[in-house]
Design an enzyme around this catalytic site. Structure first.
Site, PDB file in Angstrom:
ATOM      1  N   ASN A 120      -7.447   2.323   9.905  1.00 15.68           N
ATOM      2  CA  ASN A 120      -6.106   2.344  10.524  1.00 15.68           C
ATOM      3  C   ASN A 120      -6.038   2.349  12.045  1.00 15.68           C
ATOM      4  O   ASN A 120      -7.063   3.247  12.780  1.00 15.68           O
ATOM      5  CB  ASN A 120      -5.259   3.591  10.146  1.00 15.68           C
ATOM      6  CG  ASN A 120      -5.056   3.490   8.730  1.00 15.68           C
ATOM      7  OD1 ASN A 120      -5.160   2.571   8.042  1.00 15.68           O
ATOM      8  ND2 ASN A 120      -4.685   4.711   8.012  1.00 15.68           N
TER       9      ASN A 120
ATOM     10  N   GLU B 110      -3.409   0.097   8.190  1.00 20.49           N
ATOM     11  CA  GLU B 110      -2.592   0.376   8.975  1.00 20.49           C
ATOM     12  C   GLU B 110      -2.592  -0.132  10.282  1.00 20.49           C
ATOM     13  O   GLU B 110      -3.412   0.065  11.000  1.00 20.49           O
ATOM     14  CB  GLU B 110      -2.137   2.123   9.068  1.00 20.49           C
ATOM     15  CG  GLU B 110      -1.703   2.502   7.818  1.00 20.49           C
ATOM     16  CD  GLU B 110      -1.623   4.167   8.124  1.00 20.49           C
ATOM     17  OE1 GLU B 110      -1.409   4.423   9.145  1.00 20.49           O
ATOM     18  OE2 GLU B 110      -1.616   4.779   7.134  1.00 20.49           O
TER      19      GLU B 110
ATOM     20  N   ARG C  73       1.032  -1.268  -0.120  1.00 20.90           N
ATOM     21  CA  ARG C  73       0.148   0.199   0.010  1.00 20.90           C
ATOM     22  C   ARG C  73       0.862   1.231   0.235  1.00 20.90           C
ATOM     23  O   ARG C  73       1.768   1.358   0.923  1.00 20.90           O
ATOM     24  CB  ARG C  73      -0.759  -0.207   1.315  1.00 20.90           C
ATOM     25  CG  ARG C  73      -1.732   1.139   1.401  1.00 20.90           C
ATOM     26  CD  ARG C  73      -2.671   1.074   2.482  1.00 20.90           C
ATOM     27  NE  ARG C  73      -3.370   2.302   2.745  1.00 20.90           N
ATOM     28  CZ  ARG C  73      -3.327   3.231   3.745  1.00 20.90           C
ATOM     29  NH1 ARG C  73      -2.529   2.821   4.761  1.00 20.90           N
ATOM     30  NH2 ARG C  73      -3.957   4.514   3.794  1.00 20.90           N
TER      31      ARG C  73
ATOM     32  N   HIS D 279      -2.614  11.055   0.779  1.00 21.81           N
ATOM     33  CA  HIS D 279      -2.243  10.945   1.879  1.00 21.81           C
ATOM     34  C   HIS D 279      -1.503  12.167   2.369  1.00 21.81           C
ATOM     35  O   HIS D 279      -0.280  12.315   2.662  1.00 21.81           O
ATOM     36  CB  HIS D 279      -1.118   9.748   1.820  1.00 21.81           C
ATOM     37  CG  HIS D 279      -0.769   9.166   3.398  1.00 21.81           C
ATOM     38  ND1 HIS D 279      -1.070   7.548   3.635  1.00 21.81           N
ATOM     39  CD2 HIS D 279      -0.505   9.596   4.418  1.00 21.81           C
ATOM     40  CE1 HIS D 279      -0.779   7.371   4.871  1.00 21.81           C
ATOM     41  NE2 HIS D 279      -0.527   8.477   5.292  1.00 21.81           N
TER      42      HIS D 279
ATOM     43  N   TYR E 167      -4.223   2.013  15.887  1.00 27.01           N
ATOM     44  CA  TYR E 167      -3.131   2.136  16.822  1.00 27.01           C
ATOM     45  C   TYR E 167      -3.280   1.860  18.144  1.00 27.01           C
ATOM     46  O   TYR E 167      -2.469   1.183  18.782  1.00 27.01           O
ATOM     47  CB  TYR E 167      -2.315   3.475  16.646  1.00 27.01           C
ATOM     48  CG  TYR E 167      -1.726   3.492  14.791  1.00 27.01           C
ATOM     49  CD1 TYR E 167      -0.516   2.779  14.999  1.00 27.01           C
ATOM     50  CD2 TYR E 167      -2.290   4.032  13.814  1.00 27.01           C
ATOM     51  CE1 TYR E 167       0.072   2.865  13.576  1.00 27.01           C
ATOM     52  CE2 TYR E 167      -1.926   4.188  12.853  1.00 27.01           C
ATOM     53  CZ  TYR E 167      -0.654   3.517  12.441  1.00 27.01           C
ATOM     54  OH  TYR E 167      -0.178   3.411  11.269  1.00 27.01           O
TER      55      TYR E 167
ATOM     56  N   GLU F 211      -7.309   8.981   5.902  1.00 29.04           N
ATOM     57  CA  GLU F 211      -7.485   9.630   7.363  1.00 29.04           C
ATOM     58  C   GLU F 211      -7.985  10.938   7.197  1.00 29.04           C
ATOM     59  O   GLU F 211      -7.273  11.905   7.529  1.00 29.04           O
ATOM     60  CB  GLU F 211      -6.316   9.468   8.277  1.00 29.04           C
ATOM     61  CG  GLU F 211      -5.537   8.017   8.438  1.00 29.04           C
ATOM     62  CD  GLU F 211      -4.747   8.091   9.400  1.00 29.04           C
ATOM     63  OE1 GLU F 211      -4.097   8.855   9.883  1.00 29.04           O
ATOM     64  OE2 GLU F 211      -4.094   6.723   9.936  1.00 29.04           O
TER      65      GLU F 211
HETATM   66  O1  IFM Z   1       2.603   7.604   9.922  1.00 34.37           O
HETATM   67  C1  IFM Z   1       1.311   7.803   9.932  1.00 34.37           C
HETATM   68  C2  IFM Z   1       0.606   7.535   8.803  1.00 34.37           C
HETATM   69  O2  IFM Z   1       1.102   8.592   7.677  1.00 34.37           O
HETATM   70  C3  IFM Z   1      -0.774   7.811   8.844  1.00 34.37           C
HETATM   71  N1  IFM Z   1      -1.385   6.815   9.962  1.00 34.37           N
HETATM   72  C4  IFM Z   1      -0.741   6.877  11.356  1.00 34.37           C
HETATM   73  C5  IFM Z   1       0.589   6.572  11.024  1.00 34.37           C
HETATM   74  C6  IFM Z   1       1.427   6.695  12.315  1.00 34.37           C
HETATM   75  O3  IFM Z   1       1.248   8.034  13.047  1.00 34.37           O
END
Ligand code: IFM
Length: 464
Positions: free
Chosen positions: A306, A360, A91, A135, A308, A180
């Protein structure tokens, strides 16, 4: 294969266990500004990130993406590296000002050739190209005309999407419109911590609306143009939990969930903005024209998520993550894999979702390179536990289609600069030498085990 991953004994985390279904897509992800470099080469136009990084105090280490991982000058080496990981998919994003320097009008042939080489190189190695159109690196020339706050940018984006489809043809495996949109709107236009560095909630909400509208209209235009690649959008989502069981914290968590998740998921999948968030915004709510909401709700082929960490909120003070007892990544984010299962179950329960990719997921951890090795146990554990969390969602009926590690390479982590390392491949920025970390070795072996459990060869060996 010119780039090989020498086998050495690497740390084995808890095995995610589950054998994922045939067709489940495993990948790695990057974005243009974070890795490409060549910021002023071959006719590329200026982006809002090129401009933002030059303003004092915007980036923690005063750096920028001028060189980054020098990826465009090392394309063949990086393509071999991707293939050596034995992933199904890569990706990446296109830098809009590299291919269309002013964001409208003339195309830059040299820039287009970069992506033709990238896509051809992936296909030749049996790796499926997953293309993201936006992006975050909007052409500065469009920002000079108010960027995403200006409704005219919507049509420029649709034209850009069509242009990329015509130049790359049917060789890409999937196209994502935006990565995002919450980050672009909130961090870029309300908090001012990301490009273009504006601080207005009303502008941010108008930007969010234009991003969503351009997503829907671009999908319609691409399909009308004969595009057969699956189309979708990528959202950064988290479960939002109240810090305590007080009514005030619960109300705040509901609102924050509205601003982060429902503001995007409701229009995309139900065709309307959430009323409680509109009420909260009052005069800061965006201007919406007749037909906009139907365009935004154009059916998608996939949704990218995405993930985290979770968000914990309280009504009167920011939540102190160090008090939760959970391990933290180098970004100060809690490691909370169960939040991914919770999130995926929730979006599946609340919305008529198309197949979902985790587009992500990964962790920034401080690494040390010694004797050609990086023993990144924290990152390996992080990835393995989140893959297990995807497996748990899959077993409970969520239509999961794939998982992609963020990131292939250590890279430019936006306002944090180069100090935060998300890569499963280490980059020595002084020499640009790439070294596969233990997490990369583990990921490749995990994928090999998945395939052998299904009697499959890697995509590259199948010539897929
Ligand atoms: O590095 C970023 C990415 O560009 C977009 N999503 C979160 C990642 C980590 O912060």
């Amino acid at each position: 294969m010119p780039f090989s991953l020498p086998i050495h004994n690497v740390y084995q985390p808890v095995d995610p266990g589950q054998h994922f279904p045939p067709g489940f897509v495993w990948g790695v992800a990057t974005s243009a500004y974070q890795i490409e470099g060549a910021a002023v080469a071959d006719g590329k136009g200026e982006s809002i990130w090129d401009r933002f990084c030059r303003q004092p105090g915007t980036i923690a280490d005063g750096s920028n993406g001028d060189v980054a991982c020098d990826h465009l000058h090392r394309l063949e080496e990086d393509l071999d590296l991707i293939a050596a990981l034995e992933v199904d998919a890569y990706r990446f994003s296109v830098s809009w000002p590299r291919v269309q320097p002013l964001g409208q009008g003339a195309w830059n042939e040299a820039g287009l050739r970069c992506y033709q080489r990238l896509v051809d190189g992936l296909v030749a190695r049996g790796v499926r190209p997953y293309l993201t159109l936006n992006h975050w690196d909007l052409p500065q020339a469009l920002q000079d005309q108010d960027g995403w706050a200006n409704r005219a940018t919507v049509q420029h984006f649709v034209d850009y999407a069509l242009g990329m489809h015509r130049h790359l043809g049917q060789r890409v495996a999937a196209i994502t419109t935006h990565n995002e949109p919450w980050v672009i709107a909130k961090l870029g236009h309300e908090d001012g911590s990301f490009a273009p560095g504006l601080r207005s909630r009303a502008v941010a909400m108008q930007v969010a609306h234009h991003l969503l509208l351009s997503h829907g209209l671009a999908m319609q235009a691409l399909r009308a143009d004969g595009c057969t690649a699956p189309l979708g959008i990528v959202l950064n989502l988290s479960p939002v939990q109240p810090a305590t069981d007080s009514t005030a914290d619960a109300a705040r968590a509901r609102l924050e969930d509205g601003l982060l998740l429902r503001w995007y998921m409701d229009p995309l999948l139900r065709g309307a903005y959430p009323q409680d968030v509109l009420d909260h915004l009052g005069a800061d709510a965006p201007q919406v024209q007749p037909g906009d909401m139907a365009a935004i709700a154009t059916p998608m082929d996939f949704l990218g998520v995405n993930y985290y960490t979770r968000a914990v909120v309280s009504a009167d003070a920011p939540f102190d993550v160090t008090r939760s007892g959970l391990p933290l990544t180098d970004m100060g984010w809690e490691v909370y894999p169960e939040g991914l299962t919770e999130l995926l179950l929730r979006v599946h329960r609340d919305y008529p979702v198309p197949p979902i990719f985790v587009t992500e997921n990964g962790g920034a951890f401080a690494d040390s390179l010694a004797a050609g090795q990086v023993h990144d146990r924290d990152r390996t554990d992080y990835i393995a536990s989140h893959i297990a969390a995807v497996g748990a969602a899959l077993r409970q009926g969520v239509p999961m289609a794939g998982y992609m590690v963020w990131s292939l390479l250590d890279n430019f982590e936006w306002a944090s600069g180069y100090a935060k390392r998300f890569g499963i491949v280490h980059v020595d920025y002084a020499t640009q030498r790439r070294t596969a970390k233990d997490s990369a070795h583990w990921y490749r072996r995990f994928l090999q085990r998945q395939r052998s459990a299904r009697g499959q060869q890697p995509a590259a060996a199948q010539g897929a």
